[in-house]
Design a protein around this motif. Structure first.
Motif, mmCIF file in Angstrom:
data_model
loop_
_atom_site.group_PDB
_atom_site.id
_atom_site.type_symbol
_atom_site.label_atom_id
_atom_site.label_comp_id
_atom_site.label_asym_id
_atom_site.label_seq_id
_atom_site.Cartn_x
_atom_site.Cartn_y
_atom_site.Cartn_z
ATOM 1 N N GLN A 103 45.297 40.247 50.787
ATOM 2 C CA GLN A 103 44.502 39.989 49.584
ATOM 3 C C GLN A 103 45.301 40.332 48.327
ATOM 4 O OE1 GLN A 103 41.670 38.360 49.515
ATOM 5 N NE2 GLN A 103 41.682 38.259 51.752
ATOM 6 N N GLU A 123 37.959 39.233 41.815
ATOM 7 C CA GLU A 123 36.615 39.509 42.330
ATOM 8 C C GLU A 123 36.488 39.064 43.791
ATOM 9 O OE1 GLU A 123 33.863 37.693 39.645
ATOM 10 O OE2 GLU A 123 34.395 39.026 37.993
ATOM 11 N N LYS A 124 37.041 37.912 44.081
ATOM 12 C CA LYS A 124 36.990 37.416 45.461
ATOM 13 C C LYS A 124 37.775 38.343 46.399
ATOM 14 C CE LYS A 124 37.947 33.368 48.276
ATOM 15 N NZ LYS A 124 38.520 32.023 48.339
ATOM 16 N N ASP A 127 35.813 41.493 46.907
ATOM 17 C CA ASP A 127 34.709 41.249 47.842
ATOM 18 C C ASP A 127 35.208 41.168 49.275
ATOM 19 O OD1 ASP A 127 32.873 41.244 45.786
ATOM 20 O OD2 ASP A 127 32.804 39.044 45.598
ATOM 21 N N ASN A 128 36.328 40.486 49.469
ATOM 22 C CA ASN A 128 36.902 40.375 50.816
ATOM 23 C C ASN A 128 37.307 41.744 51.361
ATOM 24 O OD1 ASN A 128 36.588 37.609 50.923
ATOM 25 N ND2 ASN A 128 38.648 37.152 50.221
ATOM 26 N N LYS A 130 36.070 44.634 50.404
ATOM 27 C CA LYS A 130 34.831 45.378 50.662
ATOM 28 C C LYS A 130 34.238 44.975 52.008
ATOM 29 C CE LYS A 130 33.241 46.306 45.944
ATOM 30 N NZ LYS A 130 32.191 45.997 44.947
ATOM 31 N N GLU A 131 34.243 43.677 52.274
ATOM 32 C CA GLU A 131 33.709 43.179 53.543
ATOM 33 C C GLU A 131 34.522 43.706 54.726
ATOM 34 O OE1 GLU A 131 32.959 38.843 54.807
ATOM 35 O OE2 GLU A 131 32.244 39.004 52.731
ATOM 36 N N LYS A 134 33.796 47.361 55.195
ATOM 37 C CA LYS A 134 32.476 47.546 55.811
ATOM 38 C C LYS A 134 32.536 47.213 57.303
ATOM 39 C CE LYS A 134 27.595 46.290 55.382
ATOM 40 N NZ LYS A 134 27.339 46.489 56.752
#
Length: 168
Positions: A103, A123-124, A127-128, A130-131, A134
């Motif tokens: 990323q 931002e993408k 988000d990636n 973070k995913e 998680k």
């Protein structure tokens, strides 16, 4: 060493010893058996006690070996469970590191193309990441729960097997 009533423990023990000696002598003098028969009976009882003691020693030794084997087996199972957990954590950590690196490279490429697209790409990428974090966190949590359950079950089984060994 004085008791509540002023009796000395030493005096009590001496009195008990003297009473025991007097009782033993009286029993021997009033016994319906001859001295030879009485000695023979005493020797027989000593032999019986020696045999029982030897049997108890052998049983205790066998039970100790059984319990030791159960503990050894269960410790092996616990070690395997811990190794599985460590493997999952290690794997997920490597995947996460790879994803973050990928990323980061993607963000760097987009930043060099266009400023407006930069914000969206960042931002993408965030988000990636973070995913991925998680997902890795969930996988590690699941592995931890599984390892915890396995450890509890293994300990429970080991305790039952040890109790069975003791009761035999």
């Amino acid at each position: 060493m004085s008791g509540k009533d002023g009796l000395d423990v030493k005096d009590f023990l001496i009195g008990g010893l003297i009473g025991g000696i007097i009782g033993s002598v009286t029993a021997l003098l009033l016994a319906p058996k001859s001295g030879k028969e009485l000695r023979g009976d005493l020797n027989d009882q000593v032999d019986v006690l020696k045999e029982k003691g030897s049997e108890w020693k052998d049983i205790a030794y066998e039970k100790g070996i059984e319990i030791g084997n159960v503990a050894k087996d269960k410790s092996g199972q616990l070690k395997d469970s811990a190794n599985d957990f460590v493997g999952v954590v290690k794997d997920k950590s490597q995947q996460l590191a790879g994803s973050i690196s990928k990323q980061g490279k993607s963000v760097k490429e987009v930043v060099s193309k266009n400023k407006e697209e930069d914000q969206e790409a960042v931002e993408k990428a965030v988000d990636n990441v973070k995913e991925d974090v998680k997902d890795a966190s969930d996988a590690v949590s699941d592995a931890s729960d599984k390892a915890k359950k396995e450890v509890k079950q293994t300990v429970k089984e080991g305790k039952k097997e040890s109790e069975k060994s003791i009761q035999k």
